[in-house]
Design a protein around this motif. Sequence first.
Motif, PDB file in Angstrom:
ATOM      1  N   GLU A   1      14.518   1.525  11.539  1.00 10.17           N
ATOM      2  CA  GLU A   1      14.515   2.169  10.218  1.00 10.17           C
ATOM      3  C   GLU A   1      13.759   1.356   9.174  1.00 10.17           C
ATOM      4  OE1 GLU A   1      18.216   3.322   8.585  1.00 10.17           O
ATOM      5  OE2 GLU A   1      18.731   4.653  10.261  1.00 10.17           O
ATOM      6  N   ASP A   2      13.727   0.039   9.362  1.00 12.53           N
ATOM      7  CA  ASP A   2      13.032  -0.816   8.393  1.00 12.53           C
ATOM      8  C   ASP A   2      11.526  -0.854   8.627  1.00 12.53           C
ATOM      9  OD1 ASP A   2      15.249  -1.443   6.992  1.00 12.53           O
ATOM     10  OD2 ASP A   2      15.648  -3.334   8.038  1.00 12.53           O
TER      11      ASP A   2
ATOM     12  N   ARG B   1      13.198   4.714   2.899  1.00 15.83           N
ATOM     13  CA  ARG B   1      13.251   4.158   4.262  1.00 15.83           C
ATOM     14  C   ARG B   1      11.974   3.364   4.540  1.00 15.83           C
ATOM     15  NH1 ARG B   1      15.617   7.506   9.150  1.00 15.83           N
ATOM     16  NH2 ARG B   1      17.455   6.884   7.974  1.00 15.83           N
ATOM     17  N   GLY B   2      12.141   2.233   5.216  1.00 11.50           N
ATOM     18  CA  GLY B   2      10.980   1.388   5.536  1.00 11.50           C
ATOM     19  C   GLY B   2      10.694   0.387   4.424  1.00 11.50           C
ATOM     20  N   MET B   3      11.395   0.556   3.283  1.00  5.42           N
ATOM     21  CA  MET B   3      11.239  -0.368   2.147  1.00  5.42           C
ATOM     22  C   MET B   3      12.430  -1.332   2.161  1.00  5.42           C
ATOM     23  SD  MET B   3       8.554   0.507   0.343  1.00  5.42           S
ATOM     24  CE  MET B   3       7.365   1.633   1.065  1.00  5.42           C
ATOM     25  N   ARG B   4      12.148  -2.599   1.959  1.00  5.24           N
ATOM     26  CA  ARG B   4      13.238  -3.583   1.974  1.00  5.24           C
ATOM     27  C   ARG B   4      13.275  -4.372   0.677  1.00  5.24           C
ATOM     28  NH1 ARG B   4      12.317  -6.925   7.311  1.00  5.24           N
ATOM     29  NH2 ARG B   4      10.146  -6.473   6.841  1.00  5.24           N
TER      30      ARG B   4
ATOM     31  N   ALA C   1       2.551   9.036  -6.380  1.00  2.76           N
ATOM     32  CA  ALA C   1       2.698  10.447  -6.009  1.00  2.76           C
ATOM     33  C   ALA C   1       4.079  10.981  -6.374  1.00  2.76           C
ATOM     34  CB  ALA C   1       2.439  10.620  -4.515  1.00  2.76           C
TER      35      ALA C   1
ATOM     36  N   ARG D   1       7.899  19.170  -9.321  1.00  2.28           N
ATOM     37  CA  ARG D   1       8.231  19.252  -7.886  1.00  2.28           C
ATOM     38  C   ARG D   1       9.261  18.163  -7.592  1.00  2.28           C
ATOM     39  NH1 ARG D   1       4.350  17.724  -4.689  1.00  2.28           N
ATOM     40  NH2 ARG D   1       2.887  17.020  -6.273  1.00  2.28           N
TER      41      ARG D   1
ATOM     42  N   TRP E   1      10.737  18.587   2.782  1.00  2.00           N
ATOM     43  CA  TRP E   1      11.621  17.825   1.892  1.00  2.00           C
ATOM     44  C   TRP E   1      13.062  18.305   1.933  1.00  2.00           C
ATOM     45  CZ3 TRP E   1      11.227  13.211  -0.015  1.00  2.00           C
ATOM     46  CH2 TRP E   1       9.960  12.623  -0.059  1.00  2.00           C
TER      47      TRP E   1
ATOM     48  N   ASP F   1       0.839  -1.207   0.000  1.00  8.35           N
ATOM     49  CA  ASP F   1       0.000   0.000   0.000  1.00  8.35           C
ATOM     50  C   ASP F   1       0.880   1.266   0.000  1.00  8.35           C
ATOM     51  OD1 ASP F   1      -2.165   1.651   0.194  1.00  8.35           O
ATOM     52  OD2 ASP F   1      -2.861   0.938   2.153  1.00  8.35           O
ATOM     53  N   ALA F   2       1.868   1.279   0.914  1.00 12.00           N
ATOM     54  CA  ALA F   2       2.766   2.436   1.014  1.00 12.00           C
ATOM     55  C   ALA F   2       3.531   2.625  -0.290  1.00 12.00           C
ATOM     56  CB  ALA F   2       3.741   2.246   2.178  1.00 12.00           C
TER      57      ALA F   2
ATOM     58  N   ARG G   1       1.208   4.062  -3.005  1.00 11.95           N
ATOM     59  CA  ARG G   1       0.921   5.488  -2.761  1.00 11.95           C
ATOM     60  C   ARG G   1       2.145   6.347  -3.074  1.00 11.95           C
ATOM     61  NH1 ARG G   1      -3.865   6.202   0.537  1.00 11.95           N
ATOM     62  NH2 ARG G   1      -4.685   4.129   1.008  1.00 11.95           N
ATOM     63  N   GLU G   2       3.318   5.856  -2.639  1.00  5.69           N
ATOM     64  CA  GLU G   2       4.553   6.594  -2.867  1.00  5.69           C
ATOM     65  C   GLU G   2       4.898   6.723  -4.351  1.00  5.69           C
ATOM     66  OE1 GLU G   2       7.527   7.814  -1.292  1.00  5.69           O
ATOM     67  OE2 GLU G   2       6.110   8.359   0.249  1.00  5.69           O
TER      68      GLU G   2
ATOM     69  N   ILE H   1       7.603   0.517   9.254  1.00  7.21           N
ATOM     70  CA  ILE H   1       6.678   1.599   8.897  1.00  7.21           C
ATOM     71  C   ILE H   1       5.518   1.547   9.876  1.00  7.21           C
ATOM     72  CG2 ILE H   1       5.256   2.650   7.102  1.00  7.21           C
ATOM     73  CD1 ILE H   1       6.646   1.078   5.034  1.00  7.21           C
TER      74      ILE H   1
ATOM     75  N   HIS I   1      11.724  18.101  -5.594  1.00  8.93           N
ATOM     76  CA  HIS I   1      12.171  17.898  -4.211  1.00  8.93           C
ATOM     77  C   HIS I   1      11.462  16.703  -3.578  1.00  8.93           C
ATOM     78  CE1 HIS I   1       8.658  20.644  -3.999  1.00  8.93           C
ATOM     79  NE2 HIS I   1       8.316  19.877  -2.990  1.00  8.93           N
ATOM     80  N   ARG I   2      10.256  16.363  -4.113  1.00 14.81           N
ATOM     81  CA  ARG I   2       9.493  15.258  -3.546  1.00 14.81           C
ATOM     82  C   ARG I   2      10.017  13.955  -4.151  1.00 14.81           C
ATOM     83  NH1 ARG I   2       7.039  10.901  -2.733  1.00 14.81           N
ATOM     84  NH2 ARG I   2       4.848  10.777  -2.095  1.00 14.81           N
ATOM     85  N   ARG I   3      10.806  13.234  -3.335  1.00 14.34           N
ATOM     86  CA  ARG I   3      11.400  11.990  -3.795  1.00 14.34           C
ATOM     87  C   ARG I   3      10.567  10.813  -3.310  1.00 14.34           C
ATOM     88  NH1 ARG I   3      16.876  12.964  -4.948  1.00 14.34           N
ATOM     89  NH2 ARG I   3      16.884  14.880  -6.165  1.00 14.34           N
ATOM     90  N   PHE I   4      11.043   9.639  -3.638  1.00 14.72           N
ATOM     91  CA  PHE I   4      10.435   8.409  -3.128  1.00 14.72           C
ATOM     92  C   PHE I   4      11.172   8.090  -1.832  1.00 14.72           C
ATOM     93  CE2 PHE I   4       8.172   4.509  -4.785  1.00 14.72           C
ATOM     94  CZ  PHE I   4       8.126   3.880  -3.548  1.00 14.72           C
ATOM     95  N   LEU I   5      10.427   7.992  -0.740  1.00 14.31           N
ATOM     96  CA  LEU I   5      11.065   7.654   0.530  1.00 14.31           C
ATOM     97  C   LEU I   5      11.422   6.162   0.539  1.00 14.31           C
ATOM     98  CD1 LEU I   5       8.912   9.555   3.169  1.00 14.31           C
ATOM     99  CD2 LEU I   5      11.230  10.072   2.430  1.00 14.31           C
TER     100      LEU I   5
END
Lengths: 309, 174
Positions: free
Chosen positions: B11-12, A87-90, A70, A79, B166, A62-63, A66-67, B14, A81-85
């Motif tokens: 960090e991993d 972090r939290g992705m493995r 967008a 825009r 950002w 889902d994240a 959405r990421e 969410i 400056h708006r990157r793909f985050l």
Amino acid sequence: MIRRGRGGDAPEQPVGEALAQIARVCESAAAGDFEQRVPRIGEEADAERARDAVNSLLDVTDAFIRESGAALAAAAEGRFHRRFLTRGMRGAYRNAAEQISQSSGRMSEDAERVEQAAQARLQLADELESAVLTVSEQVATAATEMGSSANGLADFARNAVGSAEQGLTTVTQLRSSSDQIRRAVDLINAVAAQTRLLALNATIEAARAGEAGRGFSVVASEVKTLATETSASSEEILAQVNTVQHAAGDAVRVLEEVTASIREMSRLVDGIANAVDGGPGALEGQAGLAQLAEVLRGEVNRFVSTARQ
Amino acid sequence: MPSGVERTFDEDEIIVTKTDTKGVLTYANRVFLRVSALTEAEAIGKPHSLIRHPEMPRAVFKLLWDSLKAREELFAYVVNLASDGAHYWVLAHVTPSLNEHGQVVGYHSSRRKPERAAVAAAQEVYGRLRAEERRHDNAKSALDASWAMLQSLLDQNGQTYDQFVWELTNASAV
């Protein structure tokens, strides 16, 4: 069955019902609906683990969805400056996230280069416009000055031709006056010859008269001398008249040459004036220098406003 | 109430929550429950303001709701309050959830662990906004004043809030 104390009063559910709930949520997700999550399906550790595992999978997917949507939409709108985050992705999620992030970074660099090129183009357009404006102003000024100089020269040449023609008339009159003088001198010469002849006769007659004619003989001799002197003076006058006539002839030739030169110069000056003004004598479709400068400025303006779009 | 104890997460990980269109929690993942010190039963069905920290300026929440009403995403640095008084900072990404007809059916929030430097910068700005809000005795004028201050702080840097967030995020390379 191990019951766990924390939270909830979820009822015991048959295994079949629990699996059916997981299946329903997974089917929704497969159909693109990521709003559903697996509710509590039992209190056993395995049931909780299975539920968390499915929900975590849905959460990260889902994240990611959405990421990615967008982030790309933002890049498309500029825009950057708006990157793909990431972090939290493995694992594969992270690799794909990094790829998207790098792509939008490259898009940002491209956009910057395009912007720089556009700025350079605008600056070039400004410089071109200013240079052409300066040149065309200078050409227009020079054209005005050349036009007025050419007109002045043309007037001057016309005046010079007029003066030369006047001089020619004067010299011609001088020539005909000399002819009249020559005729008058010829007449005087004839009279002097006649007078000499008369003096000779008078001398013969005086000798025949003897002593009585001696006085008359002196007079006759004096008259003869006078006629001879008159004749000599006339020769001198004739020589002078010949010199004058010769000089007048030279003057006429020189004046005619000067007039022809000035007429040629006048024609050249008219050519310059036409080139500058595009006057009535100019060739068909030939514009004057000032008009050409104006045309150049117009064309450059058109070019520059296109470049600024 | 706030104990001043800071809690962090991996960090991993969410933190994920979903709410309905009124901001009532409909889903909370395991990480949310752990850092917020809540059970599922305590969280689901409660308004999201359950974890609101008193140090969060009202202006930031206004920005959040303005964005969501405009069907836009919002990134924000947020400090949340756990039920045991601990607090935790997140970089929140809040988005509207649309159904197949494009209608908003709820809101979704994914939160990542922020970098220290970004938290420090956000904390500095939020501290000033909160100080401004405390000077007013009613919520409306407090919000107006802090909103005006936020706009003028952003204007000074020639930034939108999004750009501010950002800048901190890209600088700390999350």
